[in-house]
Every structure is written in C-alpha cells, then in structure tokens.
Design a protein around this motif. Structure first.
Motif, PDB file in Angstrom:
ATOM      1  N   ALA A  88       0.844  -1.052  -0.038  1.00  0.00           N
ATOM      2  CA  ALA A  88       0.015   0.176   0.084  1.00  0.00           C
ATOM      3  C   ALA A  88       0.936   1.246   0.067  1.00  0.00           C
ATOM      4  CB  ALA A  88      -0.926  -0.059   0.963  1.00  0.00           C
ATOM      5  N   PHE A  89       1.747   1.166   0.629  1.00  0.00           N
ATOM      6  CA  PHE A  89       2.836   2.482   0.746  1.00  0.00           C
ATOM      7  C   PHE A  89       3.629   2.746  -0.383  1.00  0.00           C
ATOM      8  CE2 PHE A  89       3.381   2.136   5.648  1.00  0.00           C
ATOM      9  CZ  PHE A  89       2.201   2.644   6.018  1.00  0.00           C
ATOM     10  N   VAL A  90       3.755   1.668  -1.427  1.00  0.00           N
ATOM     11  CA  VAL A  90       4.326   1.829  -2.870  1.00  0.00           C
ATOM     12  C   VAL A  90       3.632   1.555  -3.947  1.00  0.00           C
ATOM     13  CG1 VAL A  90       6.835   1.946  -1.942  1.00  0.00           C
ATOM     14  CG2 VAL A  90       5.612  -0.088  -2.226  1.00  0.00           C
ATOM     15  N   THR A  91       2.186   1.946  -3.799  1.00  0.00           N
ATOM     16  CA  THR A  91       1.366   1.589  -4.824  1.00  0.00           C
ATOM     17  C   THR A  91       0.986   2.953  -5.561  1.00  0.00           C
ATOM     18  OG1 THR A  91       0.699  -0.404  -3.994  1.00  0.00           O
ATOM     19  CG2 THR A  91      -0.683   0.293  -5.751  1.00  0.00           C
ATOM     20  N   PRO A  92       1.606   3.799  -6.262  1.00  0.00           N
ATOM     21  CA  PRO A  92       1.053   5.096  -6.713  1.00  0.00           C
ATOM     22  C   PRO A  92       0.075   4.918  -8.009  1.00  0.00           C
ATOM     23  CG  PRO A  92       3.165   4.468  -7.588  1.00  0.00           C
ATOM     24  CD  PRO A  92       2.853   3.310  -6.932  1.00  0.00           C
ATOM     25  N   HIS A  93      -0.507   6.076  -8.512  1.00  0.00           N
ATOM     26  CA  HIS A  93      -1.467   6.054  -9.511  1.00  0.00           C
ATOM     27  C   HIS A  93      -0.509   5.577 -10.756  1.00  0.00           C
ATOM     28  CE1 HIS A  93      -4.587   7.468  -7.146  1.00  0.00           C
ATOM     29  NE2 HIS A  93      -4.036   8.731  -6.773  1.00  0.00           N
ATOM     30  N   ASP A  94       0.681   5.667 -10.971  1.00  0.00           N
ATOM     31  CA  ASP A  94       1.536   5.334 -12.230  1.00  0.00           C
ATOM     32  C   ASP A  94       1.847   3.879 -12.171  1.00  0.00           C
ATOM     33  OD1 ASP A  94       3.288   5.148 -14.173  1.00  0.00           O
ATOM     34  OD2 ASP A  94       4.595   6.890 -13.584  1.00  0.00           O
ATOM     35  N   TRP A 110      13.849  -5.419  -5.908  1.00  0.00           N
ATOM     36  CA  TRP A 110      14.475  -5.455  -4.481  1.00  0.00           C
ATOM     37  C   TRP A 110      13.809  -4.614  -3.724  1.00  0.00           C
ATOM     38  CZ3 TRP A 110      17.618  -9.323  -2.667  1.00  0.00           C
ATOM     39  CH2 TRP A 110      18.120  -9.970  -3.773  1.00  0.00           C
ATOM     40  N   VAL A 111      13.432  -4.883  -2.566  1.00  0.00           N
ATOM     41  CA  VAL A 111      12.657  -3.755  -1.683  1.00  0.00           C
ATOM     42  C   VAL A 111      13.121  -3.870  -0.225  1.00  0.00           C
ATOM     43  CG1 VAL A 111      10.370  -4.407  -3.042  1.00  0.00           C
ATOM     44  CG2 VAL A 111      11.261  -5.845  -1.074  1.00  0.00           C
ATOM     45  N   ALA A 112      12.656  -2.897   0.331  1.00  0.00           N
ATOM     46  CA  ALA A 112      12.564  -2.584   2.039  1.00  0.00           C
ATOM     47  C   ALA A 112      11.243  -2.910   2.654  1.00  0.00           C
ATOM     48  CB  ALA A 112      13.193  -1.270   2.196  1.00  0.00           C
ATOM     49  N   VAL A 113      11.502  -3.803   3.471  1.00  0.00           N
ATOM     50  CA  VAL A 113      10.173  -4.370   4.244  1.00  0.00           C
ATOM     51  C   VAL A 113      10.416  -3.969   5.871  1.00  0.00           C
ATOM     52  CG1 VAL A 113       9.567  -5.934   2.395  1.00  0.00           C
ATOM     53  CG2 VAL A 113      10.990  -6.673   4.362  1.00  0.00           C
ATOM     54  N   ASP A 114       9.339  -4.069   6.351  1.00  0.00           N
ATOM     55  CA  ASP A 114       9.345  -3.900   7.841  1.00  0.00           C
ATOM     56  C   ASP A 114       9.845  -5.081   8.380  1.00  0.00           C
ATOM     57  OD1 ASP A 114       7.993  -1.497   7.898  1.00  0.00           O
ATOM     58  OD2 ASP A 114       6.110  -2.390   7.608  1.00  0.00           O
ATOM     59  N   PRO A 115      10.691  -4.922   9.627  1.00  0.00           N
ATOM     60  CA  PRO A 115      11.246  -5.905  10.392  1.00  0.00           C
ATOM     61  C   PRO A 115       9.985  -6.897  10.943  1.00  0.00           C
ATOM     62  CG  PRO A 115      11.393  -3.819  11.607  1.00  0.00           C
ATOM     63  CD  PRO A 115      10.756  -3.405  10.242  1.00  0.00           C
ATOM     64  N   GLU A 116      10.614  -7.985  11.414  1.00  0.00           N
ATOM     65  CA  GLU A 116       9.626  -9.137  12.030  1.00  0.00           C
ATOM     66  C   GLU A 116       8.953  -8.177  13.328  1.00  0.00           C
ATOM     67  OE1 GLU A 116       9.567 -13.330  13.876  1.00  0.00           O
ATOM     68  OE2 GLU A 116      11.654 -12.551  13.154  1.00  0.00           O
ATOM     69  N   GLY A 117       7.873  -8.667  13.725  1.00  0.00           N
ATOM     70  CA  GLY A 117       7.098  -7.789  14.749  1.00  0.00           C
ATOM     71  C   GLY A 117       6.171  -6.757  14.161  1.00  0.00           C
ATOM     72  N   TYR A 135       4.925  -3.893   5.835  1.00  0.00           N
ATOM     73  CA  TYR A 135       4.664  -3.148   4.632  1.00  0.00           C
ATOM     74  C   TYR A 135       6.128  -3.323   3.847  1.00  0.00           C
ATOM     75  CZ  TYR A 135       0.346  -1.310   6.022  1.00  0.00           C
ATOM     76  OH  TYR A 135      -1.180  -1.114   6.434  1.00  0.00           O
ATOM     77  N   VAL A 136       5.911  -3.127   2.342  1.00  0.00           N
ATOM     78  CA  VAL A 136       7.016  -2.807   1.719  1.00  0.00           C
ATOM     79  C   VAL A 136       7.021  -1.254   1.776  1.00  0.00           C
ATOM     80  CG1 VAL A 136       8.147  -2.533  -0.714  1.00  0.00           C
ATOM     81  CG2 VAL A 136       6.952  -4.648   0.080  1.00  0.00           C
ATOM     82  N   GLN A 137       8.287  -0.678   1.982  1.00  0.00           N
ATOM     83  CA  GLN A 137       8.303   0.704   2.466  1.00  0.00           C
ATOM     84  C   GLN A 137       8.861   1.319   1.026  1.00  0.00           C
ATOM     85  OE1 GLN A 137       7.177   2.265   4.774  1.00  0.00           O
ATOM     86  NE2 GLN A 137       6.451   0.575   6.313  1.00  0.00           N
ATOM     87  N   ALA A 138       9.763   0.753   0.531  1.00  0.00           N
ATOM     88  CA  ALA A 138      10.245   1.218  -0.781  1.00  0.00           C
ATOM     89  C   ALA A 138      10.879   0.261  -1.632  1.00  0.00           C
ATOM     90  CB  ALA A 138      11.478   2.265  -0.386  1.00  0.00           C
TER      91      ALA A 138
END
Length: 369
Positions: free
Chosen positions: A63-69, A79-86, A91-94
């Motif tokens: 949801a954080f990286v789903t733009p209109h484009d 390759w993505v940056a995801v929230d740590p365990e817990g 979320y995929v942050q970037a």
C-alpha cells in the motif's frame, strides 16, 4: 565480528542465490539505517507480495508504494525494503532503483505501460515448434526485450516434434535471420537436448521466461528447475495452442545458479516506447538506411533509398521491411499519445503524404485527358 557485520553477512549468504550483490547492498544502505530488511519480490498478488528475505519468505502489503502510475508499482523481481519482524501488518516501504524493466503497453486506450518483470539480465522468448513460426511475433517480443536492457534469447521449444535434423536446421536459420545478435537455441524438455546450453547461459543472473500460451514455458521452467514446480497443461493437437498454465509471475532460484521469473502466456504484446528495441531487432535495416540519399528517408518510394535497393537485389526480405514499418508506426502511435511535438510531426507527415497522393492523381488525370 560486530552484530551489524554478522547481520550483513547473513543477508549476503541468504540472498546471494537471488542476485544480491555489493551494488544492491550499497543502494540499500539508507534503508538498513532505518531498520528495514532487504528482500526480493518473488510474487505479487492484489496489493500484497511475497518477499524472500534472510529470514525466509514473508508476506507484505504494498500500500505504501502503490502510486497511480502503473510503471511505479512493485513487481516481481524488485528489490525492496520491508518492515522488520514484529510489525503487523508488514509493509513494503520502498523498492530500489531498477537496473532493467520489461515493459509492454496495457490493453487500455490510455498510453500506459505494464511492468512484467524487473532487474532482468536475460529475456527468454519461448517459441513452440509444434506450430507454424510467427516471425512477426518473435520480432515484437525481441523489441521489448532489447528495450528493457536485458539480453534476449530465443528458445525453440518442443524440438523433439520436428521430424528431422534438416528441417530443424532450416527453422533455426529462419529465426536467426529474424533475430540478429540473439542466441537461438532449439530445446527439447522431453529428452533434454539443448538444455545444457540454456542452463549455462542463464546461470549467471536473472532470466524472465516469456511466450504465448502453449509455447511450453512451464515445461521448460520445470526442466530448468529440475522438478515439477509449475503446472503443465496439454496443448491442442490442431494448432499447438494451449490454455494459460501460469497465472502469476513467480521468481524461483535455479539449482545450478541464477534466478528464473516465469510469466503467464501473453496474448497481447503491445510496444511501449520501444524505439531503441525496434532499431536493434532490425539492425540490418538501420545499417542500410545510413546509405540512403535522404537522412529522413521513409523507405517507401524515395530516390536513392538503400533499403529499397536491398529489397530489389534480394538482400533484404520484403517481410522484414513490412514488419519494421509496422512496429515503427505502432511505437510512434504509442509515444505520440503523450508527446505533443511528435503528434504534430505525424500530422504534418500525414498531410504531406495526402498532398503527394492528390498531386499524383491530378497528374494521372491530366495524362488521360
């Protein structure tokens, strides 16, 4: 060894089979400082994705990286940056800047692209020898592959169905003429012929497997993986076509090294801003065009056209020129939807050709009077 060094080493060990390297680690450093985890997207499904990390495969929300484009949504191979365990939900942050991206136009009337796979080194175009070769479709796939930045490879599947070696040789030659600078490999997933060459070629990076339904992609994927991971469905005997077996894009590590992204069978393969790719597919025509008298020669009826001279001499097949014109027109149309300058140039060209046609008709009528 410090805890951060140990964590970095663990990430390298776990993600190296999926393509992680020092360059990706450097690009990820700002996200690591925020406590996020690196991972590669192995599957995307309705706003969520599966990401392989050092801790295993995790499910994350995009949801954080789903733009209109649509060109900037998360896709398989990112390759993505995801929230740590817990974190709940995670979320995929970037996602990291893509090295390559395989893009086709969408089926909508808007000028939009759809990313099929990211960070791909080899684009494997699977073509079934169980049906008549469609050279124009192969050229279309290759244009998109070259435009993506990946190295195309044409794999002629079901080679065991070709009756003899001489016929197979002619078929390979036809495709090689259609695909200058591209390896063309006849392969049989049934008896294994040609697989060793393909395994060696794709073992050093990420490969995306492309083709129509019934091209034998899932069977080929299973042969490369060494096990029946992908479901296989029989094709129709009458035309060699089949139903979609793969319904999502899946990223899988190959046992001999490298990574494979299997894609659903593609019915439509629309170009999306692929001028460079089209030029690469038809490199012999572009080379001939350098000898034309006029730098803006359209290779239609202009005097001193080196391309038409090659047609007359038999050096260049008429089919190649017709296919080149078709893909160039299609690509210009797609680009013109968002490029006002190109739209104006195309209108001027249409008016010029219209005036030439009217003048030719008037001259013909004058001669008949």
């Amino acid at each position: 060894m410090t805890s951060s060094s140990a964590a970095s080493s663990s990430v390298r060990t776990a993600l190296a089979p999926y393509g992680w390297d020092e360059a990706w680690a450097d690009a990820f450093a700002p996200h690591a400082a925020e406590g996020l985890l690196p991972g590669r997207v192995v599957r995307v499904d309705r706003g969520q994705c599966d990401v392989v990390t050092a801790d295993g495969v995790v499910r994350a929300d995009t949801a954080f990286v789903t733009p209109h484009d649509p060109m900037k949504v998360v896709c398989t191979g990112d390759w993505v940056a995801v929230d740590p365990e817990g974190a709940h939900p995670r979320y995929v942050q970037a996602y990291l800047p893509r090295r390559t991206a395989f893009v086709r136009s969408t089926s909508s009337k808007r000028s939009e692209g759809q990313i099929l796979a990211a960070n791909v080194d080899h684009a494997i175009v699977a073509v079934s020898l169980a049906a008549e070769l469609d050279l124009g479709r192969i050229e279309r796939f290759l244009a998109l592959a070259w435009e993506s930045g990946a190295q195309p490879v044409v794999v002629l599947t079901k080679a065991d169905l070709v009756p003899d070696a001489v016929t197979l040789s002619y078929l390979v030659q036809d495709v090689e003429t259609t695909a200058p600078g591209v390896p063309v490999l006849p392969v049989s997933s049934v008896d294994g012929d040609g697989l060793d060459v393909l395994v060696a070629l794709v073992g050093g990076g990420t490969s995306v497997l492309l083709g129509q339904s019934g091209a034998g992609k899932s069977t080929l994927a299973n042969a490369l993986l060494g096990e029946d991971v992908m479901e296989v469905r029989a094709t129709r005997d009458v035309d060699g076509k089949g139903r979609h077996t793969t319904t999502t894009r899946n990223l899988l590590a190959l046992p001999g090294g490298g990574v494979l992204i299997d894609t659903p069978g593609l019915r439509g393969v629309g170009l999306y801003d692929a001028e460079t790719g089209v030029g690469q597919v038809f490199s012999e025509i572009e080379a001939l065009a350098e000898g034309c008298r006029f730098h803006d020669c359209a290779h239609e009826a202009e005097p001193g056209c080196a391309v038409l001279a090659a047609i007359d001499s038999g050096e260049l097949p008429v089919r190649r020129l017709e296919s080149y014109r078709k893909l160039k027109r299609e690509n210009q149309y797609i680009v013109a939807k968002t490029d006002a300058r190109l739209r104006a140039e195309m209108r001027r060209e249409w008016k010029r050709k219209g005036a030439q046609g009217r003048a030719a008709m008037e001259a013909k009528r004058g001669r008949l009077r």
